[in-house]
Design a protein around this motif. Structure first.
Motif, PDB file in Angstrom:
ATOM      1  N   LEU A   1     -36.889   6.505 -30.201  1.00  0.00           N
ATOM      2  CA  LEU A   1     -38.157   6.687 -29.748  1.00  0.00           C
ATOM      3  C   LEU A   1     -38.823   7.861 -28.638  1.00  0.00           C
ATOM      4  O   LEU A   1     -38.505   7.721 -27.571  1.00  0.00           O
ATOM      5  CB  LEU A   1     -38.734   4.959 -29.391  1.00  0.00           C
ATOM      6  CG  LEU A   1     -38.902   3.786 -30.193  1.00  0.00           C
ATOM      7  CD1 LEU A   1     -38.989   2.207 -29.322  1.00  0.00           C
ATOM      8  CD2 LEU A   1     -38.301   4.158 -31.676  1.00  0.00           C
ATOM      9  N   VAL A   2     -40.610   7.624 -28.850  1.00  0.00           N
ATOM     10  CA  VAL A   2     -41.311   9.163 -28.012  1.00  0.00           C
ATOM     11  C   VAL A   2     -42.131   7.902 -27.845  1.00  0.00           C
ATOM     12  O   VAL A   2     -43.049   7.904 -29.379  1.00  0.00           O
ATOM     13  CB  VAL A   2     -40.874  10.173 -28.548  1.00  0.00           C
ATOM     14  CG1 VAL A   2     -41.999  11.143 -27.892  1.00  0.00           C
ATOM     15  CG2 VAL A   2     -39.805  10.630 -29.112  1.00  0.00           C
TER      16      VAL A   2
ATOM     17  N   THR B   1     -29.879   3.105 -28.236  1.00  0.00           N
ATOM     18  CA  THR B   1     -28.522   2.641 -28.097  1.00  0.00           C
ATOM     19  C   THR B   1     -28.881   1.340 -27.206  1.00  0.00           C
ATOM     20  O   THR B   1     -28.363   0.628 -27.199  1.00  0.00           O
ATOM     21  CB  THR B   1     -27.305   3.064 -27.463  1.00  0.00           C
ATOM     22  OG1 THR B   1     -27.243   4.415 -26.369  1.00  0.00           O
ATOM     23  CG2 THR B   1     -27.560   4.283 -28.944  1.00  0.00           C
ATOM     24  N   GLN B   2     -30.131   1.540 -26.318  1.00  0.00           N
ATOM     25  CA  GLN B   2     -30.508   0.952 -25.590  1.00  0.00           C
ATOM     26  C   GLN B   2     -31.981  -0.389 -25.269  1.00  0.00           C
ATOM     27  O   GLN B   2     -32.124  -0.972 -24.987  1.00  0.00           O
ATOM     28  CB  GLN B   2     -30.778   1.042 -24.010  1.00  0.00           C
ATOM     29  CG  GLN B   2     -30.026   2.372 -23.332  1.00  0.00           C
ATOM     30  CD  GLN B   2     -28.741   1.585 -22.824  1.00  0.00           C
ATOM     31  OE1 GLN B   2     -28.830   0.597 -22.154  1.00  0.00           O
ATOM     32  NE2 GLN B   2     -27.580   1.644 -23.778  1.00  0.00           N
ATOM     33  N   ILE B   3     -32.496  -0.198 -26.704  1.00  0.00           N
ATOM     34  CA  ILE B   3     -33.416  -1.010 -26.922  1.00  0.00           C
ATOM     35  C   ILE B   3     -32.793  -1.810 -27.479  1.00  0.00           C
ATOM     36  O   ILE B   3     -31.912  -2.112 -28.427  1.00  0.00           O
ATOM     37  CB  ILE B   3     -34.163  -0.334 -27.728  1.00  0.00           C
ATOM     38  CG1 ILE B   3     -35.128   1.081 -27.561  1.00  0.00           C
ATOM     39  CG2 ILE B   3     -35.232  -1.049 -28.228  1.00  0.00           C
ATOM     40  CD1 ILE B   3     -35.301   2.052 -28.202  1.00  0.00           C
ATOM     41  N   ILE B   4     -33.665  -3.250 -26.789  1.00  0.00           N
ATOM     42  CA  ILE B   4     -33.794  -5.174 -27.148  1.00  0.00           C
ATOM     43  C   ILE B   4     -34.679  -5.380 -28.631  1.00  0.00           C
ATOM     44  O   ILE B   4     -34.119  -5.440 -29.568  1.00  0.00           O
ATOM     45  CB  ILE B   4     -32.864  -5.617 -26.236  1.00  0.00           C
ATOM     46  CG1 ILE B   4     -32.237  -5.252 -25.479  1.00  0.00           C
ATOM     47  CG2 ILE B   4     -32.651  -7.552 -26.990  1.00  0.00           C
ATOM     48  CD1 ILE B   4     -32.199  -6.273 -24.067  1.00  0.00           C
TER      49      ILE B   4
ATOM     50  N   ILE C   1     -47.081  -0.359 -28.883  1.00  0.00           N
ATOM     51  CA  ILE C   1     -45.876  -0.910 -28.698  1.00  0.00           C
ATOM     52  C   ILE C   1     -45.260  -1.495 -26.910  1.00  0.00           C
ATOM     53  O   ILE C   1     -45.734  -0.651 -26.587  1.00  0.00           O
ATOM     54  CB  ILE C   1     -44.552  -0.530 -29.551  1.00  0.00           C
ATOM     55  CG1 ILE C   1     -43.724   1.112 -29.080  1.00  0.00           C
ATOM     56  CG2 ILE C   1     -45.641  -0.115 -30.849  1.00  0.00           C
ATOM     57  CD1 ILE C   1     -42.871   1.177 -29.250  1.00  0.00           C
ATOM     58  N   ARG C   2     -44.993  -2.482 -27.586  1.00  0.00           N
ATOM     59  CA  ARG C   2     -43.757  -2.672 -25.685  1.00  0.00           C
ATOM     60  C   ARG C   2     -42.542  -2.519 -26.631  1.00  0.00           C
ATOM     61  O   ARG C   2     -41.992  -3.301 -27.605  1.00  0.00           O
ATOM     62  CB  ARG C   2     -43.929  -4.372 -25.525  1.00  0.00           C
ATOM     63  CG  ARG C   2     -44.248  -4.689 -24.291  1.00  0.00           C
ATOM     64  CD  ARG C   2     -45.107  -6.008 -24.222  1.00  0.00           C
ATOM     65  NE  ARG C   2     -44.965  -6.372 -22.624  1.00  0.00           N
ATOM     66  CZ  ARG C   2     -44.907  -7.757 -22.264  1.00  0.00           C
ATOM     67  NH1 ARG C   2     -45.619  -8.116 -22.521  1.00  0.00           N
ATOM     68  NH2 ARG C   2     -44.751  -7.946 -20.806  1.00  0.00           N
ATOM     69  N   VAL C   3     -41.443  -2.469 -25.999  1.00  0.00           N
ATOM     70  CA  VAL C   3     -40.494  -1.827 -25.896  1.00  0.00           C
ATOM     71  C   VAL C   3     -39.579  -2.871 -24.434  1.00  0.00           C
ATOM     72  O   VAL C   3     -39.230  -2.952 -22.930  1.00  0.00           O
ATOM     73  CB  VAL C   3     -40.206  -0.394 -25.738  1.00  0.00           C
ATOM     74  CG1 VAL C   3     -38.244  -0.299 -25.929  1.00  0.00           C
ATOM     75  CG2 VAL C   3     -40.152  -0.037 -26.521  1.00  0.00           C
ATOM     76  N   LYS C   4     -38.182  -3.422 -24.782  1.00  0.00           N
ATOM     77  CA  LYS C   4     -37.368  -4.228 -23.831  1.00  0.00           C
ATOM     78  C   LYS C   4     -36.538  -3.986 -23.972  1.00  0.00           C
ATOM     79  O   LYS C   4     -35.547  -3.509 -25.168  1.00  0.00           O
ATOM     80  CB  LYS C   4     -37.949  -6.297 -24.166  1.00  0.00           C
ATOM     81  CG  LYS C   4     -36.526  -6.522 -22.970  1.00  0.00           C
ATOM     82  CD  LYS C   4     -36.918  -7.873 -23.268  1.00  0.00           C
ATOM     83  CE  LYS C   4     -36.047  -9.006 -21.959  1.00  0.00           C
ATOM     84  NZ  LYS C   4     -36.617 -10.206 -22.425  1.00  0.00           N
ATOM     85  N   PHE C   5     -35.428  -3.467 -22.860  1.00  0.00           N
ATOM     86  CA  PHE C   5     -34.149  -3.057 -23.099  1.00  0.00           C
ATOM     87  C   PHE C   5     -33.294  -3.583 -22.359  1.00  0.00           C
ATOM     88  O   PHE C   5     -33.487  -4.626 -21.831  1.00  0.00           O
ATOM     89  CB  PHE C   5     -33.731  -1.036 -21.915  1.00  0.00           C
ATOM     90  CG  PHE C   5     -34.979  -0.392 -22.422  1.00  0.00           C
ATOM     91  CD1 PHE C   5     -35.135   0.481 -23.186  1.00  0.00           C
ATOM     92  CD2 PHE C   5     -36.422  -0.555 -21.999  1.00  0.00           C
ATOM     93  CE1 PHE C   5     -35.986   1.044 -23.513  1.00  0.00           C
ATOM     94  CE2 PHE C   5     -37.810   0.399 -22.373  1.00  0.00           C
ATOM     95  CZ  PHE C   5     -36.638   1.330 -23.165  1.00  0.00           C
TER      96      PHE C   5
END
Length: 116
Positions: free
Chosen positions: A63-64, A96-99, A40-44
Motif C-alpha cells: 500500500l501507498v 507481507t507485514q500487514i495484518i 484507512i487504518r493499517v495494523k502490522f
C-alpha cells in the motif's frame, strides 16, 4: 517404441492449435478501489498501527499511504494505544507485514468483551 515424449511441454489443452494459452489474470479479493483517496487504518505484525490516505496498491497488498500518522502505543502496555501520534508523511506499507486494513470512516471502537 515411439520417439515422442508424452510428458513435458506441448501436451497442454491447446496442443496443435498454434495458439499460446494466455495466463489467467489473478484478481484481488479485496476491493481497494472504493477506499482510494480515503483515510484507512493499517495494523502490522508486531503491533504497530498507522492511519493515512490510501493513494495506491498492488496485488501483493503493498500500500501507498499519504499524510500518514503512526498511532503510538503505551510503553508499559503495548496493547494500549495512547493519544500520542507521530507524523510519517508518505509511506509504502509492505503487504507481507500487514495484518488488518480498515476504513477510518464508519469504524467505531468498542470495549473488548473477552477482557475482564
Amino acid at each position: 517404441m515411439s520417439s515422442g515424449n508424452s510428458r513435458g511441454r506441448g501436451t497442454g489443452r491447446n496442443q496443435g492449435t498454434g495458439r499460446k494459452q494466455e495466463p489467467q489474470k489473478r484478481e484481488s479479493i479485496l476491493e481497494y478501489q472504493k477506499y482510494e483517496n480515503k483515510m484507512i487504518r493499517v495494523k502490522f505484525h508486531g503491533g504497530r498501527e498507522v492511519q493515512g490516505v490510501l493513494k495506491g496498491h498492488d496485488n501483493l497488498m503493498n500500500l501507498v499511504l499519504d499524510d500518514t500518522v503512526e498511532l503510538m502505543r503505551d510503553p508499559s502496555d503495548l496493547n494500549v494505544i495512547t493519544e500520542k501520534k507521530r507524523n510519517l508523511g508518505l509511506v509504502v506499507c509492505r503487504g507481507t507485514q500487514i495484518i488488518v486494513i480498515s476504513p477510518v470512516e464508519g469504524m467505531k471502537e468498542i470495549p473488548n468483551p473477552f477482557q475482564q
